[in-house]
Design a protein around this motif. Structure first.
Motif, PDB file in Angstrom:
ATOM      1  N   ARG A   1       0.811  -1.215   0.000  1.00 34.91           N
ATOM      2  CA  ARG A   1       0.000   0.000   0.000  1.00 34.91           C
ATOM      3  C   ARG A   1       0.850   1.274   0.000  1.00 34.91           C
ATOM      4  O   ARG A   1       0.526   2.237  -0.699  1.00 34.91           O
ATOM      5  CB  ARG A   1      -0.917   0.026   1.219  1.00 34.91           C
ATOM      6  CG  ARG A   1      -2.030  -0.987   1.201  1.00 34.91           C
ATOM      7  CD  ARG A   1      -2.919  -0.849   2.429  1.00 34.91           C
ATOM      8  NE  ARG A   1      -3.570   0.463   2.494  1.00 34.91           N
ATOM      9  CZ  ARG A   1      -4.293   0.883   3.526  1.00 34.91           C
ATOM     10  NH1 ARG A   1      -4.462   0.095   4.580  1.00 34.91           N
ATOM     11  NH2 ARG A   1      -4.861   2.079   3.508  1.00 34.91           N
ATOM     12  N   VAL A   2       1.904   1.276   0.788  1.00 37.19           N
ATOM     13  CA  VAL A   2       2.661   2.507   1.023  1.00 37.19           C
ATOM     14  C   VAL A   2       3.953   2.559   0.221  1.00 37.19           C
ATOM     15  O   VAL A   2       4.307   3.595  -0.346  1.00 37.19           O
ATOM     16  CB  VAL A   2       2.947   2.678   2.534  1.00 37.19           C
ATOM     17  CG1 VAL A   2       3.811   3.906   2.794  1.00 37.19           C
ATOM     18  CG2 VAL A   2       1.638   2.747   3.317  1.00 37.19           C
ATOM     19  N   GLY A   3       4.689   1.457   0.171  1.00 37.96           N
ATOM     20  CA  GLY A   3       5.908   1.422  -0.626  1.00 37.96           C
ATOM     21  C   GLY A   3       7.069   2.201  -0.033  1.00 37.96           C
ATOM     22  O   GLY A   3       7.927   2.701  -0.769  1.00 37.96           O
ATOM     23  N   LEU A   4       7.120   2.292   1.305  1.00 36.17           N
ATOM     24  CA  LEU A   4       8.220   2.975   1.981  1.00 36.17           C
ATOM     25  C   LEU A   4       8.674   2.154   3.187  1.00 36.17           C
ATOM     26  O   LEU A   4       7.856   1.449   3.798  1.00 36.17           O
ATOM     27  CB  LEU A   4       7.779   4.355   2.492  1.00 36.17           C
ATOM     28  CG  LEU A   4       7.447   5.430   1.467  1.00 36.17           C
ATOM     29  CD1 LEU A   4       6.895   6.660   2.183  1.00 36.17           C
ATOM     30  CD2 LEU A   4       8.686   5.790   0.639  1.00 36.17           C
ATOM     31  N   PRO A   5       9.952   2.260   3.577  1.00 35.30           N
ATOM     32  CA  PRO A   5      10.352   1.725   4.874  1.00 35.30           C
ATOM     33  C   PRO A   5       9.544   2.413   5.970  1.00 35.30           C
ATOM     34  O   PRO A   5       9.401   3.645   5.961  1.00 35.30           O
ATOM     35  CB  PRO A   5      11.840   2.101   4.977  1.00 35.30           C
ATOM     36  CG  PRO A   5      12.282   2.340   3.567  1.00 35.30           C
ATOM     37  CD  PRO A   5      11.077   2.894   2.861  1.00 35.30           C
ATOM     38  N   GLY A   6       8.999   1.650   6.896  1.00 36.09           N
ATOM     39  CA  GLY A   6       8.183   2.239   7.941  1.00 36.09           C
ATOM     40  C   GLY A   6       8.300   1.465   9.239  1.00 36.09           C
ATOM     41  O   GLY A   6       8.684   0.295   9.257  1.00 36.09           O
ATOM     42  N   LYS A   7       7.975   2.131  10.337  1.00 32.73           N
ATOM     43  CA  LYS A   7       7.913   1.460  11.643  1.00 32.73           C
ATOM     44  C   LYS A   7       6.734   2.018  12.421  1.00 32.73           C
ATOM     45  O   LYS A   7       6.607   3.231  12.588  1.00 32.73           O
ATOM     46  CB  LYS A   7       9.198   1.679  12.441  1.00 32.73           C
ATOM     47  CG  LYS A   7       9.180   0.987  13.813  1.00 32.73           C
ATOM     48  CD  LYS A   7       9.262  -0.521  13.641  1.00 32.73           C
ATOM     49  CE  LYS A   7       8.917  -1.267  14.955  1.00 32.73           C
ATOM     50  NZ  LYS A   7       7.459  -1.516  15.084  1.00 32.73           N
ATOM     51  N   SER A   8       5.895   1.119  12.894  1.00 35.07           N
ATOM     52  CA  SER A   8       4.706   1.515  13.638  1.00 35.07           C
ATOM     53  C   SER A   8       4.883   1.236  15.121  1.00 35.07           C
ATOM     54  O   SER A   8       5.789   0.516  15.541  1.00 35.07           O
ATOM     55  CB  SER A   8       3.485   0.754  13.110  1.00 35.07           C
ATOM     56  OG  SER A   8       3.656  -0.641  13.289  1.00 35.07           O
ATOM     57  N   GLY A   9       3.992   1.819  15.912  1.00 30.75           N
ATOM     58  CA  GLY A   9       3.935   1.556  17.341  1.00 30.75           C
ATOM     59  C   GLY A   9       2.496   1.506  17.786  1.00 30.75           C
ATOM     60  O   GLY A   9       1.624   2.144  17.177  1.00 30.75           O
ATOM     61  N   VAL A  10       2.222   0.790  18.879  1.00 26.54           N
ATOM     62  CA  VAL A  10       0.831   0.621  19.300  1.00 26.54           C
ATOM     63  C   VAL A  10       0.275   1.879  19.963  1.00 26.54           C
ATOM     64  O   VAL A  10      -0.912   1.915  20.305  1.00 26.54           O
ATOM     65  CB  VAL A  10       0.662  -0.601  20.225  1.00 26.54           C
ATOM     66  CG1 VAL A  10       0.984  -1.878  19.468  1.00 26.54           C
ATOM     67  CG2 VAL A  10       1.487  -0.468  21.488  1.00 26.54           C
ATOM     68  N   GLY A  11       1.100   2.915  20.116  1.00 24.76           N
ATOM     69  CA  GLY A  11       0.566   4.213  20.512  1.00 24.76           C
ATOM     70  C   GLY A  11      -0.149   4.917  19.377  1.00 24.76           C
ATOM     71  O   GLY A  11      -0.801   5.943  19.579  1.00 24.76           O
ATOM     72  N   GLY A  12      -0.020   4.386  18.153  1.00 26.92           N
ATOM     73  CA  GLY A  12      -0.705   4.941  16.992  1.00 26.92           C
ATOM     74  C   GLY A  12       0.186   5.684  16.022  1.00 26.92           C
ATOM     75  O   GLY A  12      -0.298   6.234  15.036  1.00 26.92           O
ATOM     76  N   ALA A  13       1.502   5.695  16.260  1.00 25.99           N
ATOM     77  CA  ALA A  13       2.414   6.398  15.363  1.00 25.99           C
ATOM     78  C   ALA A  13       2.984   5.456  14.313  1.00 25.99           C
ATOM     79  O   ALA A  13       3.117   4.254  14.536  1.00 25.99           O
ATOM     80  CB  ALA A  13       3.558   7.035  16.148  1.00 25.99           C
ATOM     81  N   VAL A  14       3.318   6.033  13.170  1.00 19.89           N
ATOM     82  CA  VAL A  14       4.080   5.344  12.128  1.00 19.89           C
ATOM     83  C   VAL A  14       5.098   6.338  11.576  1.00 19.89           C
ATOM     84  O   VAL A  14       4.725   7.460  11.199  1.00 19.89           O
ATOM     85  CB  VAL A  14       3.196   4.835  10.965  1.00 19.89           C
ATOM     86  CG1 VAL A  14       4.013   3.930  10.044  1.00 19.89           C
ATOM     87  CG2 VAL A  14       1.953   4.124  11.460  1.00 19.89           C
ATOM     88  N   VAL A  15       6.378   5.946  11.529  1.00 19.68           N
ATOM     89  CA  VAL A  15       7.378   6.748  10.831  1.00 19.68           C
ATOM     90  C   VAL A  15       7.685   6.073   9.508  1.00 19.68           C
ATOM     91  O   VAL A  15       7.578   4.849   9.370  1.00 19.68           O
ATOM     92  CB  VAL A  15       8.677   6.938  11.654  1.00 19.68           C
ATOM     93  CG1 VAL A  15       8.407   7.754  12.898  1.00 19.68           C
ATOM     94  CG2 VAL A  15       9.315   5.602  12.002  1.00 19.68           C
ATOM     95  N   ALA A  16       8.053   6.862   8.510  1.00 17.37           N
ATOM     96  CA  ALA A  16       8.373   6.335   7.187  1.00 17.37           C
ATOM     97  C   ALA A  16       9.481   7.165   6.571  1.00 17.37           C
ATOM     98  O   ALA A  16       9.665   8.339   6.910  1.00 17.37           O
ATOM     99  CB  ALA A  16       7.135   6.343   6.289  1.00 17.37           C
ATOM    100  N   VAL A  17      10.229   6.545   5.655  1.00 11.58           N
ATOM    101  CA  VAL A  17      11.432   7.149   5.083  1.00 11.58           C
ATOM    102  C   VAL A  17      11.354   7.139   3.567  1.00 11.58           C
ATOM    103  O   VAL A  17      11.067   6.092   2.967  1.00 11.58           O
ATOM    104  CB  VAL A  17      12.698   6.373   5.525  1.00 11.58           C
ATOM    105  CG1 VAL A  17      13.959   7.032   4.959  1.00 11.58           C
ATOM    106  CG2 VAL A  17      12.777   6.277   7.045  1.00 11.58           C
ATOM    107  N   VAL A  18      11.601   8.293   2.963  1.00 10.58           N
ATOM    108  CA  VAL A  18      11.834   8.383   1.524  1.00 10.58           C
ATOM    109  C   VAL A  18      13.322   8.675   1.370  1.00 10.58           C
ATOM    110  O   VAL A  18      13.745   9.824   1.520  1.00 10.58           O
ATOM    111  CB  VAL A  18      11.004   9.504   0.862  1.00 10.58           C
ATOM    112  CG1 VAL A  18      11.219   9.477  -0.659  1.00 10.58           C
ATOM    113  CG2 VAL A  18       9.531   9.371   1.204  1.00 10.58           C
ATOM    114  N   PRO A  19      14.159   7.660   1.130  1.00 13.42           N
ATOM    115  CA  PRO A  19      15.606   7.885   1.111  1.00 13.42           C
ATOM    116  C   PRO A  19      16.003   8.988   0.131  1.00 13.42           C
ATOM    117  O   PRO A  19      15.517   9.048  -0.999  1.00 13.42           O
ATOM    118  CB  PRO A  19      16.156   6.526   0.685  1.00 13.42           C
ATOM    119  CG  PRO A  19      15.119   5.544   1.145  1.00 13.42           C
ATOM    120  CD  PRO A  19      13.813   6.241   0.923  1.00 13.42           C
ATOM    121  N   GLY A  20      16.856   9.887   0.609  1.00 18.70           N
ATOM    122  CA  GLY A  20      17.339  10.979  -0.213  1.00 18.70           C
ATOM    123  C   GLY A  20      16.382  12.136  -0.367  1.00 18.70           C
ATOM    124  O   GLY A  20      16.709  13.132  -1.018  1.00 18.70           O
TER     125      GLY A  20
END
Length: 307
Positions: A252-271
């Motif tokens: 769905r997203v196509g990016l490196p990502g990391k979620s947490g059960v607090g409701g956050a998701v970080v994602a990276v678009v390299p460069g």
């Protein structure tokens, strides 16, 4: 691909669309300190490589980061220990829930990846062994990268997790029986629950994740990771960062990502940039419903992905 000089119009459009979502999931109820979260809350931030940040909604409101901190603990441990870290934790998707004990016995106490709970416990143990203060080093790093000296741990959340942390204790003791935890388990658990209790905003986390978009360079220009190590972390985030929904997240997203059960998701678009989105309503696999939908819309609208 977007040609906007500012990401703000994109974020405004996404916020309008997310406001129409009817099914937002439910907050994590097995951690009492998180159970009161409102699934209608929503924030999103994008940080460019030079530290310029755009945001929408509750993007400056602090929340419990939970497993998102595992990205930063992994980076610090990898920077300190190098390739030897991977002899203690694998790099493969688990296919099981994030707190599962099942695979550990089959695989002799080596967790499948650093983002399930067992793997994160090992990484915290390695960092604590290297520094003597895993959570303190994590906090100092996040304050420096976010530019926010007020970031802090939430003692109430840490206590809540410790009071309901029997499964994490079981994971740690089981791995210790195989020699894959080197320090005292009670000390490790205190460090682990403390790091998960960190409070930060979308702006803070988007900025703090920037070193992965800069191929290992910190905000001050110094190098934390080699380009190869930054690539490794991004790869593991893509394949393992959203628990046993990583395949769907990549689709769905196509990016490196990391979620947490607090409701956050970080994602990276390299460069290019880093993102953080937050909304406490989770799906059945522990990922923010509105957060994943917002990241899906971001890559669709902008054309920015690793594919």
């Amino acid at each position: 691909m977007t040609t906007n000089t500012s990401f703000q119009p994109v974020l405004d459009r996404i916020a309008e669309e997310i406001a129409e979502l009817t099914d937002r999931g439910a907050p994590a109820d097995y951690i009492p300190a998180l159970a009161a979260g409102d699934p209608r809350d929503f924030g999103m931030a994008v940080a460019e490589l030079d530290g310029t940040v755009y945001g929408v909604g509750d993007w400056r409101r602090p929340f419990s980061t939970q497993s998102v901190t595992k990205v930063f603990t992994l980076a610090l441990a990898l920077a300190g220990e190098g390739e030897a870290l991977w002899t203690h934790v694998g790099r493969e998707p688990s296919g099981d829930p994030f707190n599962s004990l099942v695979q550990l016995e089959y695989e002799h106490g080596i967790p499948r990846n650093p983002f399930i709970n067992a793997g994160a416990l090992v990484v915290t143990d390695r960092l604590h062994r290297l520094t003597g203060d895993a959570s303190g080093n994590l906090l100092a790093f996040l304050r420096a990268e976010s530019g926010n000296p007020d970031l802090a741990f939430d003692a109430d959340v840490a206590a809540s997790e410790a009071a309901h942390g029997d499964r994490n204790a079981a994971l740690a003791h089981f791995m210790a029986s195989y020699g894959n935890i080197t320090g005292p388990v009670p000390e490790l658990l205190r460090e682990y629950f403390r790091q998960c209790s960190l409070e930060a905003s979308c702006a803070d986390l988007a900025l703090a994740t920037g070193f992965l978009a800069r191929h290992g360079l910190r905000a001050d220009g110094s190098r934390l990771l080699t380009r190869s190590q930054a690539k490794q972390i991004n790869a593991v985030m893509l394949t393992c960062g959203t628990y046993d929904a990583a395949g769907d997240f990549a689709y769905r997203v196509g990016l490196p990502g990391k979620s947490g059960v607090g409701g956050a998701v970080v994602a990276v678009v390299p460069g290019r940039c880093t993102l953080c989105v937050w909304s406490p309503g989770l799906d059945s696999r522990g990922n923010s419903v509105a957060g994943v939908a917002a990241l899906d819309r971001f890559t669709t609208i902008t054309g920015l992905s690793v594919f």
